[in-house]
Scaffold this active site. Sequence first.
Site, PDB file in Angstrom:
ATOM      1  N   SER A 241       1.002  -1.726  -0.009  1.00  0.00           N
ATOM      2  CA  SER A 241      -0.195   0.192  -0.353  1.00  0.00           C
ATOM      3  C   SER A 241       1.245   1.095   0.184  1.00  0.00           C
ATOM      4  O   SER A 241       1.457   1.475  -0.864  1.00  0.00           O
ATOM      5  CB  SER A 241      -0.730  -0.150   1.238  1.00  0.00           C
ATOM      6  OG  SER A 241      -2.251   1.015   1.122  1.00  0.00           O
ATOM      7  N   ASP A 356      -8.958  -4.929  -5.423  1.00  0.00           N
ATOM      8  CA  ASP A 356      -8.995  -4.423  -5.198  1.00  0.00           C
ATOM      9  C   ASP A 356      -9.813  -3.355  -5.201  1.00  0.00           C
ATOM     10  O   ASP A 356      -9.176  -2.995  -6.358  1.00  0.00           O
ATOM     11  CB  ASP A 356      -6.492  -3.983  -4.866  1.00  0.00           C
ATOM     12  CG  ASP A 356      -6.332  -3.435  -4.026  1.00  0.00           C
ATOM     13  OD1 ASP A 356      -7.581  -2.690  -3.594  1.00  0.00           O
ATOM     14  OD2 ASP A 356      -5.292  -3.478  -3.907  1.00  0.00           O
ATOM     15  N   HIS A 388      -7.012  -6.092  -1.222  1.00  0.00           N
ATOM     16  CA  HIS A 388      -6.254  -5.717  -0.856  1.00  0.00           C
ATOM     17  C   HIS A 388      -5.101  -5.747  -0.117  1.00  0.00           C
ATOM     18  O   HIS A 388      -3.731  -5.617  -0.014  1.00  0.00           O
ATOM     19  CB  HIS A 388      -6.416  -3.713  -0.364  1.00  0.00           C
ATOM     20  CG  HIS A 388      -4.958  -2.810  -0.452  1.00  0.00           C
ATOM     21  ND1 HIS A 388      -5.015  -2.249  -1.429  1.00  0.00           N
ATOM     22  CD2 HIS A 388      -4.625  -2.358   0.994  1.00  0.00           C
ATOM     23  CE1 HIS A 388      -3.958  -1.760  -0.950  1.00  0.00           C
ATOM     24  NE2 HIS A 388      -4.375  -1.540   0.454  1.00  0.00           N
TER      25      HIS A 388
END
Length: 421
Positions: A241, A356, A388
Amino acid sequence: MNSFEDLIETAQNFIGLLLAGDFTSTASKFDDQMKIALNEAKLQETWINTIKEAGTLIQLNAPKTAEVESYRIVTIPCSFQRSIIEVQITFNKEGQISGLNFIPTNMEYHAPDYVEKSAFHEIDTTIGEGKWALPGTLTVPDGSGPFPGLVLVHGSGPNDRDETIGPNKIFKDIAWGLASKGIAVLRYDKRTFVHAKQLTPDLVDQMTAKEEVIDDALLAIDLMCKTEGIDPKRVFYLGHSLGATLAPRIAQQDNGLAGIIIMAGITRSIEETILDQFTYLYNLDGNMTEQQKAELDDLKEKVDKLKDPEFIENISRQDLPLAMPVDYWKDLHNHDTVAIVKTLSMPILVLQGGRDYQVLESEDFKGWKDALNHRENATLKVFPELNHLFIAGEGKSSPQEYMVEGHVEKEVINSLVEWIK
């Protein structure tokens, strides 16, 4: 006596006030005895101590009800990032709150099938020193090294070393999965997780990605390279991320890295990403409320303002998406991730979950692909069924899905092992 439907609504509103930090309004709901037993200051202290290590709220779960003599009890389990806290509220016959309990439930970790616990051991370690020193864990394969090493760097927010989200610990999955296959892994608690109390409002206002992530990541890489039994020429970086988005910038500052792994990193601006995420979430059930529409309009206005170079010079946090510090936005705007990744010569692995909703295959993965398509030492891979967190699921992904126990997919672990080795 109030109906349970009314009391549930009151309980949900009460929790909303707690989360907003409005302890004056929450304490006003108490009966006379509760106002003495748990005054406003004590309520604030108790609530903050209860949630301080819980992380971000993900959802309020279905309420449970009970009736004891003339009292009615509503219990609402609140799923936070790292634990579930049951808020148990007792109402008297006038509908006032006459009892309140916060019951934390820590979620037990179950190792995935691909982990062989007998194949590795773990060592406590410290990243950096002094005021911002961070506790970490080095997961080392058994046997004789030197082993390739991997440093794990988290997403945004105050994450622990396991990157715990609900019952899921994706960094623990990766560390144990890779150590089972002969790769040493270093993970650590984030500065904003360990040292939250030291982060004064002034320090938060001055904070950028450098202080939040980059400085500590570079120290972790340095520690890994100097650790006995680790091959310093085979130390890799894995960011997830935000940690993935910053990977090129960190690699630019540490030329000794053997390669970087980008797991769900954005190539769009962070403000566009935030706007897309809220638009997606508010449209999930196909029925956006008037309040959500107003919030989305306000967010769009703030995102548009960020595109004005003059505006950002005279802006306050309250005028920015999520009230993030001004210096933080400027710092991200001044470092173009895609431009930086094009300058790197080291091997790069980019992994993306097809489900995601936070980092998009159609936008962000395409951005990495366009930047790296010509590179022979760049590998890009999409896993269609993963979200994700790189956990498998079906249909549209949502935050509620993160509260269901799962593990980083074995295929992802195998891809990491194969690429590193």
